[in-house]
Motif scaffolding. Structure first.
Motif, short mmCIF file in Angstrom:
data_model
loop_
_atom_site.label_atom_id
_atom_site.label_comp_id
_atom_site.label_asym_id
_atom_site.label_seq_id
_atom_site.Cartn_x
_atom_site.Cartn_y
_atom_site.Cartn_z
N THR A 35 0.85 -1.19 0.00
CA THR A 35 0.00 0.00 0.00
C THR A 35 0.88 1.24 0.00
OG1 THR A 35 -1.87 1.06 1.10
CG2 THR A 35 -0.21 0.06 2.53
N VAL A 36 0.31 2.38 0.23
CA VAL A 36 1.05 3.64 0.33
C VAL A 36 1.13 4.02 1.80
CG1 VAL A 36 1.02 6.09 -0.28
CG2 VAL A 36 0.22 4.38 -1.92
N VAL A 37 2.29 4.48 2.21
CA VAL A 37 2.48 4.94 3.59
C VAL A 37 2.75 6.43 3.56
CG1 VAL A 37 3.90 4.79 5.66
CG2 VAL A 37 3.37 2.71 4.37
N LEU A 38 1.96 7.20 4.30
CA LEU A 38 2.18 8.63 4.47
C LEU A 38 2.39 8.89 5.95
CD1 LEU A 38 2.24 11.59 3.50
CD2 LEU A 38 -0.24 11.63 3.87
N GLY A 39 3.60 9.29 6.30
CA GLY A 39 3.90 9.67 7.67
C GLY A 39 3.65 11.15 7.85
N VAL A 40 3.01 11.51 8.94
CA VAL A 40 2.73 12.92 9.26
C VAL A 40 3.23 13.17 10.67
CG1 VAL A 40 0.94 14.67 9.54
CG2 VAL A 40 0.65 12.86 7.82
N THR A 41 4.10 14.17 10.81
CA THR A 41 4.63 14.48 12.12
C THR A 41 4.38 15.95 12.46
OG1 THR A 41 6.61 14.47 13.53
CG2 THR A 41 6.96 15.00 11.20
N ASP A 42 4.33 16.21 13.74
CA ASP A 42 4.16 17.58 14.23
C ASP A 42 5.53 18.18 14.60
OD1 ASP A 42 2.31 19.63 14.67
OD2 ASP A 42 2.31 19.27 16.83
N GLU A 43 6.59 17.48 14.25
CA GLU A 43 7.95 17.94 14.54
C GLU A 43 8.57 18.52 13.26
OE1 GLU A 43 9.24 17.98 17.52
OE2 GLU A 43 7.73 16.75 18.53
N VAL A 44 9.53 19.42 13.44
CA VAL A 44 10.28 19.96 12.31
C VAL A 44 11.27 18.89 11.85
CG1 VAL A 44 11.88 21.79 11.57
CG2 VAL A 44 10.00 22.33 13.15
N ILE A 45 11.44 18.76 10.53
CA ILE A 45 12.33 17.75 9.97
C ILE A 45 13.41 18.40 9.11
CG2 ILE A 45 10.65 15.87 10.08
CD1 ILE A 45 10.02 16.33 7.13
N TYR A 46 14.52 17.67 8.91
CA TYR A 46 15.61 18.20 8.11
C TYR A 46 16.24 17.11 7.25
CZ TYR A 46 19.09 16.01 11.16
OH TYR A 46 19.85 15.09 11.85
N GLN A 47 17.02 17.57 6.26
CA GLN A 47 17.78 16.68 5.40
C GLN A 47 19.08 17.40 5.04
OE1 GLN A 47 15.97 15.91 1.58
NE2 GLN A 47 17.26 14.16 1.19
N ALA A 48 20.18 16.71 5.07
CA ALA A 48 21.46 17.31 4.68
C ALA A 48 21.43 17.66 3.20
CB ALA A 48 22.60 16.34 4.97
N ASN A 49 22.03 18.78 2.85
CA ASN A 49 22.19 19.16 1.45
C ASN A 49 23.46 19.98 1.32
OD1 ASN A 49 21.63 21.82 2.17
ND2 ASN A 49 19.68 21.93 1.10
N GLU A 50 23.67 20.57 0.13
CA GLU A 50 24.90 21.34 -0.12
C GLU A 50 24.99 22.62 0.72
OE1 GLU A 50 21.71 22.93 -2.69
OE2 GLU A 50 22.41 20.89 -2.37
N LYS A 51 23.86 23.09 1.24
CA LYS A 51 23.86 24.32 2.04
C LYS A 51 24.09 24.07 3.53
CE LYS A 51 20.96 27.09 -0.95
NZ LYS A 51 19.92 28.09 -1.02
N SER A 52 23.62 22.92 4.02
CA SER A 52 23.67 22.66 5.45
C SER A 52 23.51 21.17 5.75
CB SER A 52 22.55 23.44 6.15
OG SER A 52 22.39 23.01 7.49
#
Length: 142
Positions: A35-52
């Protein structure tokens, strides 16, 4: 099916008070059972990239994975307006169903380019709609 899960502490970045989105997405993939899984959180999330190494994001999904994660919170900690949450969810589910970013500035799949463009995106463009239908999308597309 709705299931409440605690966020794993191993993905928490104490200094930034945020959660690592790719890690959370990996854990969500384990819940996928045809099936499809959609996670929903009330917390701020991040991902590493070229800026940070801790770049704040609104959502994440691997293209074609049928798994997506969104945050109800902006990096400031304030909640997204409800209409932005719906558009964010549709954008990430679009990725989950195989869509890349779209060049149409009025399509849900437009690349935010490190900003928020949801106020100008009323729907999926015709090209993206057709790709979603071919990929098995069951939601009615206007």
């Amino acid at each position: 099916m709705r299931q409440h899960l605690p966020l794993p502490k191993k993905y928490y970045h104490r200094e930034r008070n945020r959660y690592n989105a790719p890690g959370l997405l990996t854990d969500l993939k384990r819940l996928k059972k045809g099936t499809v899984v959609l996670g929903v959180t009330d917390e701020v999330i991040y991902q590493a990239n070229e800026k940070s190494p801790t770049f704040d994001i609104f959502g994440i999904s691997a293209v074609g994975s049928h798994v997506a994660l969104i945050s109800l919170r902006k990096p400031s900690g304030r909640r997204h307006p409800d209409d932005h949450v719906v558009k964010l969810m549709l954008h990430e589910l679009g990725h989950a169903f195989g869509l890349d970013h779209c060049k149409d500035q009025h399509c849900f799949m437009v690349d935010a380019e490190h900003g928020n463009k949801f106020s100008q995106t009323p729907s999926f463009c015709e090209h993206c709609k057709q790709k979603l239908i071919k990929s098995g999308w069951k939601q009615r597309l206007k």
